[in-house]
Scaffold this motif. Structure first.
Motif, PDB file in Angstrom:
ATOM      1  N   HIS A 140      14.258 -38.207  -6.169  1.00 41.03           N
ATOM      2  CA  HIS A 140      14.919 -39.654  -5.879  1.00 41.03           C
ATOM      3  C   HIS A 140      13.881 -40.664  -5.043  1.00 41.03           C
ATOM      4  CE1 HIS A 140      17.684 -42.956  -5.720  1.00 41.03           C
ATOM      5  NE2 HIS A 140      17.605 -42.842  -4.342  1.00 41.03           N
ATOM      6  N   ARG A 141      13.494 -39.946  -3.913  1.00 36.64           N
ATOM      7  CA  ARG A 141      12.659 -40.616  -3.045  1.00 36.64           C
ATOM      8  C   ARG A 141      11.080 -41.183  -3.748  1.00 36.64           C
ATOM      9  NH1 ARG A 141      14.519 -36.815   1.528  1.00 36.64           N
ATOM     10  NH2 ARG A 141      16.342 -37.631   2.112  1.00 36.64           N
ATOM     11  N   ARG A 144      11.652 -43.735  -5.955  1.00 39.37           N
ATOM     12  CA  ARG A 144      11.409 -45.141  -5.431  1.00 39.37           C
ATOM     13  C   ARG A 144      10.084 -45.598  -4.887  1.00 39.37           C
ATOM     14  NH1 ARG A 144      16.287 -45.773  -1.378  1.00 39.37           N
ATOM     15  NH2 ARG A 144      15.382 -47.954  -0.946  1.00 39.37           N
ATOM     16  N   ARG A 147       8.389 -47.049  -8.247  1.00 37.65           N
ATOM     17  CA  ARG A 147       8.708 -48.302  -8.490  1.00 37.65           C
ATOM     18  C   ARG A 147       8.011 -49.212  -7.594  1.00 37.65           C
ATOM     19  NH1 ARG A 147      13.804 -45.779  -9.084  1.00 37.65           N
ATOM     20  NH2 ARG A 147      14.987 -46.834  -7.231  1.00 37.65           N
ATOM     21  N   GLU A 410       9.916 -55.505  -5.735  1.00 41.69           N
ATOM     22  CA  GLU A 410      11.080 -55.075  -6.826  1.00 41.69           C
ATOM     23  C   GLU A 410      11.086 -55.838  -8.165  1.00 41.69           C
ATOM     24  OE1 GLU A 410      14.803 -54.282  -4.996  1.00 41.69           O
ATOM     25  OE2 GLU A 410      14.153 -52.560  -3.861  1.00 41.69           O
TER      26      GLU A 410
END
Length: 435
Positions: A140-141, A144, A147, A410
């Motif tokens: 998951h890290r 991120r 992204r 983002e």
């Protein structure tokens, strides 16, 4: 040039090469004049490597008979190399948000550490966590980080402090290397702190006599491949002599030296790293003038971590002095439970504002120089023919927006590409065609 290729990026408003002549790294003078092409295109082959870079009309003619698995029209957009995060601690269990409150109330890093918090708190939780639990949070890290534009990340162990848990962490990192579309440089950091119940000398002996021989064995069998060795050289942790012994032992089994030095106290870590032929030293908030000179002479990269100085309210690393004296300056997020930042664009912004780096210098530090710090600048860190096709496309007509927009990545980052494969597409930033 006929044939089938993986990816064509065409008509980029700006294509930021970073390097144009195969440089291993860029110093201050080199960063001042970054090569930027306008109305440009990039072709990535089926092997994931860049086949051509140049003006859009030239590439169009050169590949007129070719077919592409994907084509992205980059009109009005900028293309940059994938970002490289040269220092992270992303495998751990146990939340330390309570310590952030303690720091805000005035507690120092070492006060929390000596009270059983900090690294020791995370070690306790990481030892209890299963390999599957650690992999799930690590994945998951990494997602991120991708992204936010990172395509190559240095990942450390170091929250085990015993052989069993250090190997558990390294297996998790190895699993991500094999299963995820992101580059990983793995680092053994068993000397991150002195384990409870041991002296620094006993911990040093354990690492040299037990941990490192096991790593060599697992490397030879192909189970775990580690790239770097790290030690937290710090007052009250590992002194200069213990650090020397561990780093030399790691070098002797083929690991690159890439360690924590001169963070909280002046330790002469930079001088030691230069002497041992270290590839990189991180932190350096308390580096000496002699250490800076030694690092410049030895071509040892300084991995500066503006998030750490910001969150711990330390004095900022002397980025300007290092740049002016010819040190290879790189950047890292220092992502860990103490400095919870996934974003290299935010790191670059902090480097510019707090460490007085220019935007050119910050981009160089987060691309080619960070790749150099990991021994990967022959394949990563710039957009050049023959290098891996790791790219970031931003929805802006000027590349500087990636740094200028603090926390804006983002919605700014349109695509993240690894080996010519789109691994992240922001649906709010346009469309992609295939044929």
């Amino acid at each position: 040039m006929a044939g089938r290729h993986r990816l064509l990026l065409e008509n980029a408003q700006q294509l930021v090469l970073v390097c144009g002549r195969g440089e291993e790294y860029l110093l201050r003078e080199g960063a001042a004049g970054l090569p930027v092409l306008r109305d440009a295109s990039v072709v990535v082959g089926l092997d994931g490597c860049i086949k051509a870079v140049g003006q859009a009309d030239v590439i169009r003619n050169q590949f007129s008979g070719a077919t592409f698995e994907k084509v992205i029209d980059c009109s009005g957009k900028c293309v940059l190399p994938g970002l490289v995060d040269a220092h992270t601690h992303p495998v751990w269990a146990g939340d330390r948000v309570h310590e952030f409150a303690m720091k805000l109330a005035g507690a120092s890093y070492m006060e929390i550490h000596q009270a059983g918090g900090g690294i020791h708190f995370t070690v306790e939780h990481t030892r209890k966590a299963t390999e599957e639990e650690l992999f799930s949070t690590f994945k998951h890290r990494l997602e991120r980080m991708r992204r936010a534009g990172s395509t190559l990340v240095e990942c450390k162990s170091g929250y085990g402090l015993n052989l069993e848990t250090e190997l558990k962490m390294l297996r998790v990192i190895e699993r991500a290397k094999q299963s995820m579309d992101i580059g990983i440089s793995s680092t053994y950091c068993g000397a991150h702190s002195v384990p409870k119940g041991k002296t620094a000398t006993e911990a040093t002996d354990d690492i040299i006599n037990n941990h490192l021989p096991k790593l060599k064995e697992l490397n030879l069998s192909g189970e775990i491949y580690v790239n770097n060795i790290d030690v937290f050289c710090e007052k009250g942790v590992f002194d200069l002599e213990s650090t020397r012994r561990i780093l030399q032992a790691g070098k002797d089994i083929g690991l690159q030296i890439n360690f924590h030095g001169d963070e909280l106290h002046p330790m002469k870590s930079a001088e030691l790293g230069a002497e041992l032929g270290a590839r990189a030293i991180s932190h350096l908030e308390e580096v000496s003038d002699e250490g800076i000179t030694a690092m410049a002479r030895a071509k040892c990269a300084a991995v500066l971590l503006p998030t750490t100085a910001y969150m711990l309210r330390l004095k900022q690393p002397q980025a300007r002095k290092m740049l002016e004296e010819g040190v290879i300056v790189a950047l890292g997020s220092d992502f860990n439970p103490n400095a919870y930042c996934f974003s290299m664009p935010m790191v670059m912004h902090l480097a510019c504002v707090n460490m007085k780096m220019s935007m050119n210098e910050a981009l160089v530090a987060a691309t080619i120089n960070a790749a150099y710090a990991l021994g990967k600048s022959d394949t990563h860190g710039s957009i050049e023919t023959g290098k891996q096709g790791d790219l970031v496309i931003i929805n802006s007509s000027r590349w500087e927006h990636l740094i200028y927009q603090f926390g804006g990545h983002e919605t700014l980052i349109n695509y993240v590409i690894v080996k010519g494969k789109v691994i992240y597409q922001n649906e709010r930033c346009g469309t992609m065609s295939s044929y």
